[in-house]
Structure formats: C-alpha cells, structure tokens
Motif scaffolding. Structure first.
Motif, PDB file in Angstrom:
ATOM      1  N   GLY A  47       0.407  -1.356  -0.002  1.00 43.16           N
ATOM      2  CA  GLY A  47       0.451  -0.236   0.245  1.00 43.16           C
ATOM      3  C   GLY A  47       0.828   1.393   0.115  1.00 43.16           C
ATOM      4  O   GLY A  47       0.508   2.121  -0.555  1.00 43.16           O
ATOM      5  N   LEU A  48       2.223   1.146   0.687  1.00 42.15           N
ATOM      6  CA  LEU A  48       2.579   2.376   1.084  1.00 42.15           C
ATOM      7  C   LEU A  48       3.855   2.805  -0.093  1.00 42.15           C
ATOM      8  O   LEU A  48       3.959   4.290  -0.854  1.00 42.15           O
ATOM      9  CB  LEU A  48       3.828   2.255   1.689  1.00 42.15           C
ATOM     10  CG  LEU A  48       3.163   2.542   3.319  1.00 42.15           C
ATOM     11  CD1 LEU A  48       3.740   1.604   4.457  1.00 42.15           C
ATOM     12  CD2 LEU A  48       3.067   3.579   3.747  1.00 42.15           C
ATOM     13  N   LEU A  58       0.898   4.361  -3.459  1.00 40.22           N
ATOM     14  CA  LEU A  58       0.960   5.524  -2.354  1.00 40.22           C
ATOM     15  C   LEU A  58       2.285   6.976  -3.033  1.00 40.22           C
ATOM     16  O   LEU A  58       1.685   7.308  -3.989  1.00 40.22           O
ATOM     17  CB  LEU A  58       0.510   5.695  -1.476  1.00 40.22           C
ATOM     18  CG  LEU A  58       0.114   6.798  -0.958  1.00 40.22           C
ATOM     19  CD1 LEU A  58      -0.829   7.176  -1.344  1.00 40.22           C
ATOM     20  CD2 LEU A  58      -0.060   7.421   0.741  1.00 40.22           C
ATOM     21  N   ALA A  59       3.327   5.413  -2.943  1.00 39.32           N
ATOM     22  CA  ALA A  59       4.911   6.548  -3.226  1.00 39.32           C
ATOM     23  C   ALA A  59       4.956   6.649  -4.505  1.00 39.32           C
ATOM     24  O   ALA A  59       4.503   8.029  -5.457  1.00 39.32           O
ATOM     25  CB  ALA A  59       6.072   6.382  -2.589  1.00 39.32           C
ATOM     26  N   GLU A 101       2.349   7.189  -6.350  1.00 33.62           N
ATOM     27  CA  GLU A 101       1.556   8.445  -7.248  1.00 33.62           C
ATOM     28  C   GLU A 101       1.882  10.124  -7.106  1.00 33.62           C
ATOM     29  O   GLU A 101       2.003  11.205  -7.684  1.00 33.62           O
ATOM     30  CB  GLU A 101       0.614   8.751  -7.114  1.00 33.62           C
ATOM     31  CG  GLU A 101      -0.576   7.426  -6.489  1.00 33.62           C
ATOM     32  CD  GLU A 101      -1.558   7.765  -5.380  1.00 33.62           C
ATOM     33  OE1 GLU A 101      -2.316   6.429  -5.441  1.00 33.62           O
ATOM     34  OE2 GLU A 101      -2.078   8.588  -4.826  1.00 33.62           O
ATOM     35  N   ALA A 102       3.665   9.806  -5.904  1.00 28.37           N
ATOM     36  CA  ALA A 102       3.984  11.461  -6.361  1.00 28.37           C
ATOM     37  C   ALA A 102       4.788  11.708  -7.767  1.00 28.37           C
ATOM     38  O   ALA A 102       5.108  10.508  -8.454  1.00 28.37           O
ATOM     39  CB  ALA A 102       5.487  10.681  -5.454  1.00 28.37           C
ATOM     40  N   ARG A 103       4.920  12.827  -8.109  1.00 33.74           N
ATOM     41  CA  ARG A 103       5.219  13.518  -9.491  1.00 33.74           C
ATOM     42  C   ARG A 103       6.486  14.056  -8.902  1.00 33.74           C
ATOM     43  O   ARG A 103       6.711  14.843  -8.238  1.00 33.74           O
ATOM     44  CB  ARG A 103       4.261  14.443 -10.312  1.00 33.74           C
ATOM     45  CG  ARG A 103       2.890  14.002 -10.857  1.00 33.74           C
ATOM     46  CD  ARG A 103       2.325  15.104 -11.577  1.00 33.74           C
ATOM     47  NE  ARG A 103       2.147  16.128 -10.399  1.00 33.74           N
ATOM     48  CZ  ARG A 103       0.803  16.386  -9.543  1.00 33.74           C
ATOM     49  NH1 ARG A 103       0.116  15.431  -9.231  1.00 33.74           N
ATOM     50  NH2 ARG A 103       1.133  17.676  -9.241  1.00 33.74           N
ATOM     51  N   VAL A 161       9.390  16.622  -9.704  1.00 33.09           N
ATOM     52  CA  VAL A 161       9.334  18.408  -9.628  1.00 33.09           C
ATOM     53  C   VAL A 161      10.709  18.757  -9.047  1.00 33.09           C
ATOM     54  O   VAL A 161      11.403  18.010  -8.784  1.00 33.09           O
ATOM     55  CB  VAL A 161       8.300  18.484  -8.468  1.00 33.09           C
ATOM     56  CG1 VAL A 161       8.494  18.389  -7.074  1.00 33.09           C
ATOM     57  CG2 VAL A 161       7.996  19.676  -8.434  1.00 33.09           C
ATOM     58  N   LEU A 166      12.608  21.762  -7.278  1.00 33.71           N
ATOM     59  CA  LEU A 166      12.356  22.395  -6.005  1.00 33.71           C
ATOM     60  C   LEU A 166      12.904  23.465  -6.100  1.00 33.71           C
ATOM     61  O   LEU A 166      13.199  24.706  -5.430  1.00 33.71           O
ATOM     62  CB  LEU A 166      11.763  21.682  -5.210  1.00 33.71           C
ATOM     63  CG  LEU A 166      10.626  20.911  -4.779  1.00 33.71           C
ATOM     64  CD1 LEU A 166      10.304  20.345  -3.297  1.00 33.71           C
ATOM     65  CD2 LEU A 166       9.508  21.962  -4.806  1.00 33.71           C
ATOM     66  N   PHE A 167      14.696  23.816  -6.929  1.00 32.38           N
ATOM     67  CA  PHE A 167      15.628  24.191  -6.672  1.00 32.38           C
ATOM     68  C   PHE A 167      15.454  25.774  -7.038  1.00 32.38           C
ATOM     69  O   PHE A 167      15.940  26.616  -5.394  1.00 32.38           O
ATOM     70  CB  PHE A 167      16.366  24.048  -7.474  1.00 32.38           C
ATOM     71  CG  PHE A 167      18.055  23.933  -6.904  1.00 32.38           C
ATOM     72  CD1 PHE A 167      18.470  25.393  -8.004  1.00 32.38           C
ATOM     73  CD2 PHE A 167      18.758  24.115  -6.264  1.00 32.38           C
ATOM     74  CE1 PHE A 167      20.291  25.619  -7.418  1.00 32.38           C
ATOM     75  CE2 PHE A 167      20.373  24.837  -5.516  1.00 32.38           C
ATOM     76  CZ  PHE A 167      20.536  25.461  -6.379  1.00 32.38           C
ATOM     77  N   GLN A 217      12.677  27.481  -6.500  1.00 32.59           N
ATOM     78  CA  GLN A 217      11.528  28.125  -4.625  1.00 32.59           C
ATOM     79  C   GLN A 217      12.214  28.178  -3.934  1.00 32.59           C
ATOM     80  O   GLN A 217      12.625  28.914  -2.699  1.00 32.59           O
ATOM     81  CB  GLN A 217      10.047  27.047  -5.042  1.00 32.59           C
ATOM     82  CG  GLN A 217       9.829  26.963  -5.949  1.00 32.59           C
ATOM     83  CD  GLN A 217       9.611  26.033  -7.046  1.00 32.59           C
ATOM     84  OE1 GLN A 217      10.879  25.545  -7.021  1.00 32.59           O
ATOM     85  NE2 GLN A 217       8.612  25.465  -6.679  1.00 32.59           N
ATOM     86  N   VAL A 218      13.344  26.984  -3.662  1.00 33.14           N
ATOM     87  CA  VAL A 218      14.392  26.937  -2.741  1.00 33.14           C
ATOM     88  C   VAL A 218      14.953  28.353  -2.610  1.00 33.14           C
ATOM     89  O   VAL A 218      14.980  28.865  -1.105  1.00 33.14           O
ATOM     90  CB  VAL A 218      14.414  25.811  -2.216  1.00 33.14           C
ATOM     91  CG1 VAL A 218      15.794  25.801  -0.585  1.00 33.14           C
ATOM     92  CG2 VAL A 218      13.770  24.366  -2.043  1.00 33.14           C
ATOM     93  N   VAL A 219      16.306  28.461  -4.158  1.00 28.99           N
ATOM     94  CA  VAL A 219      16.825  29.720  -4.111  1.00 28.99           C
ATOM     95  C   VAL A 219      15.779  30.808  -2.929  1.00 28.99           C
ATOM     96  O   VAL A 219      16.456  31.757  -2.644  1.00 28.99           O
ATOM     97  CB  VAL A 219      16.933  29.462  -4.628  1.00 28.99           C
ATOM     98  CG1 VAL A 219      18.035  30.578  -5.167  1.00 28.99           C
ATOM     99  CG2 VAL A 219      18.207  28.022  -5.255  1.00 28.99           C
ATOM    100  N   ARG A 252      13.179  31.124  -1.913  1.00 29.97           N
ATOM    101  CA  ARG A 252      12.089  31.357   0.212  1.00 29.97           C
ATOM    102  C   ARG A 252      13.975  31.487   0.775  1.00 29.97           C
ATOM    103  O   ARG A 252      13.864  31.746   1.707  1.00 29.97           O
ATOM    104  CB  ARG A 252      11.956  29.682   0.044  1.00 29.97           C
ATOM    105  CG  ARG A 252      10.192  30.224   0.086  1.00 29.97           C
ATOM    106  CD  ARG A 252       9.800  28.663   0.281  1.00 29.97           C
ATOM    107  NE  ARG A 252       9.997  28.670   1.216  1.00 29.97           N
ATOM    108  CZ  ARG A 252       8.949  27.653   2.735  1.00 29.97           C
ATOM    109  NH1 ARG A 252       8.027  26.743   1.627  1.00 29.97           N
ATOM    110  NH2 ARG A 252       8.890  27.389   3.557  1.00 29.97           N
ATOM    111  N   THR A 253      14.762  30.504   0.829  1.00 28.40           N
ATOM    112  CA  THR A 253      16.308  31.001   1.912  1.00 28.40           C
ATOM    113  C   THR A 253      16.502  32.230   1.456  1.00 28.40           C
ATOM    114  O   THR A 253      16.804  33.577   2.343  1.00 28.40           O
ATOM    115  CB  THR A 253      17.431  30.559   1.006  1.00 28.40           C
ATOM    116  OG1 THR A 253      16.797  28.979   0.780  1.00 28.40           O
ATOM    117  CG2 THR A 253      18.555  30.441   1.775  1.00 28.40           C
TER     118      THR A 253
END
Lengths: 89, 166
Positions: free
Chosen positions: A8-9, A12-13, A15-17, A19, A21-22, A24-26, A28-29
């Motif tokens: 099940g796990l 579920l896992a 399904e994660a797409r 992405v 994120l680098f 956005q992280v930069v 926000r930092t």
C-alpha cells in the motif's frame, strides 16, 4: 499484514510526481535571509535610539526630584521648626 | 552560501528530490502539500548547508519533514476531523456500489492520523528499525512501537470489515 502495508505504501508513493524545487528553495532562502537582515538592522536601530532616550529620561527624572527653583532642601528644613524631642512613653 | 556550496546544494537537491518527494507524498497524501513540506525542509537545510553537507543532509531533511508534518497536523486537527467525517459520509451514502467504494489499502493509509502513518512509512517504506524511527521522530522507542501497533490494528480492523484477506 505487513506485506499489505508495504504494498500500500509503495502504491501510494508511486503517485508522487517528480518536481524541480531548487529555484523555489533558492528564492525562499534569499527571502528568509533578507527578513533576518532587516530584523537585525531594526533591532540595532531600536537599541541605538532607545538607550539615549532611556538615559535622558532617567537623568531628567533625577533632576526633577530637586526642590522648586533649584534651592537645596536645607532651605525647606529651615522654614519649619525642628521637631521637638519628646520622651518615649 | 558561496557559489561552490550552492552548486553542490543544487546537485544534491536534483539527485535526492525524487526519493524525498515520495516520502513527503506518503506523509501528506497530496502533491502540493508534499512539495510545500519538502521545500520547507530544503530551505532549512540550505541555511545549515555548510555544517550538514559533510555529515549527510538527507537524514536531517527527513527528520524535518516527519516532525513538521506531525506538528502541522496537530495544529489543524479540527480540519482533519471534518475531512474524515465528510469522506465517511460519502462512503455511507452510496454503499450500493460496494466494489467502487471499497477502500484500498492506499486509502486506508491516507485515513490514518499522520503520527501513525509516519511510523508506518519509516518502518515499512524506509525500512528503519524502531530505534532509528524514534530518532527521526524525536520520540521514544515505546512510542514508535505503540503507534505502529495501533496503526496496524486499525488497518486490520477496516480490512476485516471489508472482507479483505490478510
């Protein structure tokens, strides 16, 4: 049962797409660092401005406690009669 | 962060995001929430990159994600109750379509409280020991054990109700 949980796990896992994120992280930092810098400057300004104000207020307070006209307190004592010494009961 | 550190951080993020987003998704059950959770953890890691890059930043990121997700859920506990009630009502309303509405293990996992789901993810997806899981969550081994037990018991109960062989 544990195999069912694992399956099940895993289902579920999957399904994660993916992405990226680098960027956005930069961003926000950088925002966090700017906010911290502004906070530090504001804090320093508050201390630099606040300390003289407090010192001035304290100094003015001491001066205000003196008698009107700047006369020493002795003159006030001289206007009143000295307290009579009464024997203790 | 100097240019070299930033470059290394970028390489780390590119390399590990696929695995980390899966963990975040398991914790949140939603892609946007998972991205937000992982992004938040990466921002905190970036702030400590110089210290973490030698020690291994991935463990730190996982710890941040697990702890933050559990604490976020506690803060919005009331909203969760409403969501679960709405889902339960939807199932009860249309029981005639038993096969369509039969919840899979996936759905049951999503209905677990995040603290219980977190221990299942750590123990059965990431294959950590009870001690390692306790370290990540910042709780005792006993707490990990009891949450695992409760989570599995809950899953057993719903599966038994649906007649799913275990």
């Amino acid at each position: 049962m544990y195999d069912l949980v694992r399956a099940g796990l895993a289902e579920l896992a999957a399904e994660a797409r993916p992405v990226d994120l680098f960027p956005q992280v930069v961003r926000r930092t950088q925002r966090v660092r700017r906010a911290l810098a502004i906070g530090a400057v504001a804090g320093a300004a508050a201390v630099l401005l606040g300390v003289p104000v407090v010192v001035a207020a304290t100094g003015a307070g001491d001066a205000g406690r003196s008698t009107p006209g700047g006369q020493p307190s002795l003159s006030f004592a001289a206007k009143t009669s000295p307290p009579a010494r009464s024997p203790s009961p | 962060m100097d240019d070299e550190a930033r470059r290394q951080f970028g390489l780390f993020v590119a390399d590990r995001t696929p695995a980390l987003i899966r963990v975040a998704y398991l914790l949140c059950g939603d892609q946007h929430a998972a991205e937000d959770l992982l992004q938040s953890a990466l921002v905190k890691t970036a702030a400590r990159w110089e210290a973490l890059r030698q020690a291994g930043p991935e463990g730190y990121i996982r710890m941040i994600m697990y702890r933050e997700q559990v604490s976020r859920w506690r803060r919005s506990a009331r909203q969760r109750e409403l969501a679960v009630e709405a889902r339960r009502d939807a199932v009860v309303a249309d029981q005639s379509r038993h096969v369509d509405l039969r919840l899979t293990m996936r759905d049951h996992l999503l209905q677990l409280p995040p603290a219980q789901r977190a221990v299942l993810v750590l123990r059965f997806f990431e294959d950590l020991t009870e001690t390692q899981a306790a370290e990540v969550l910042g709780c005792s081994v006993g707490t990990v054990r009891s949450r695992t037990h409760r989570a599995v018991a809950r899953l057993r109960e719903v599966l038994a109700r649906e007649g799913v062989p275990q």
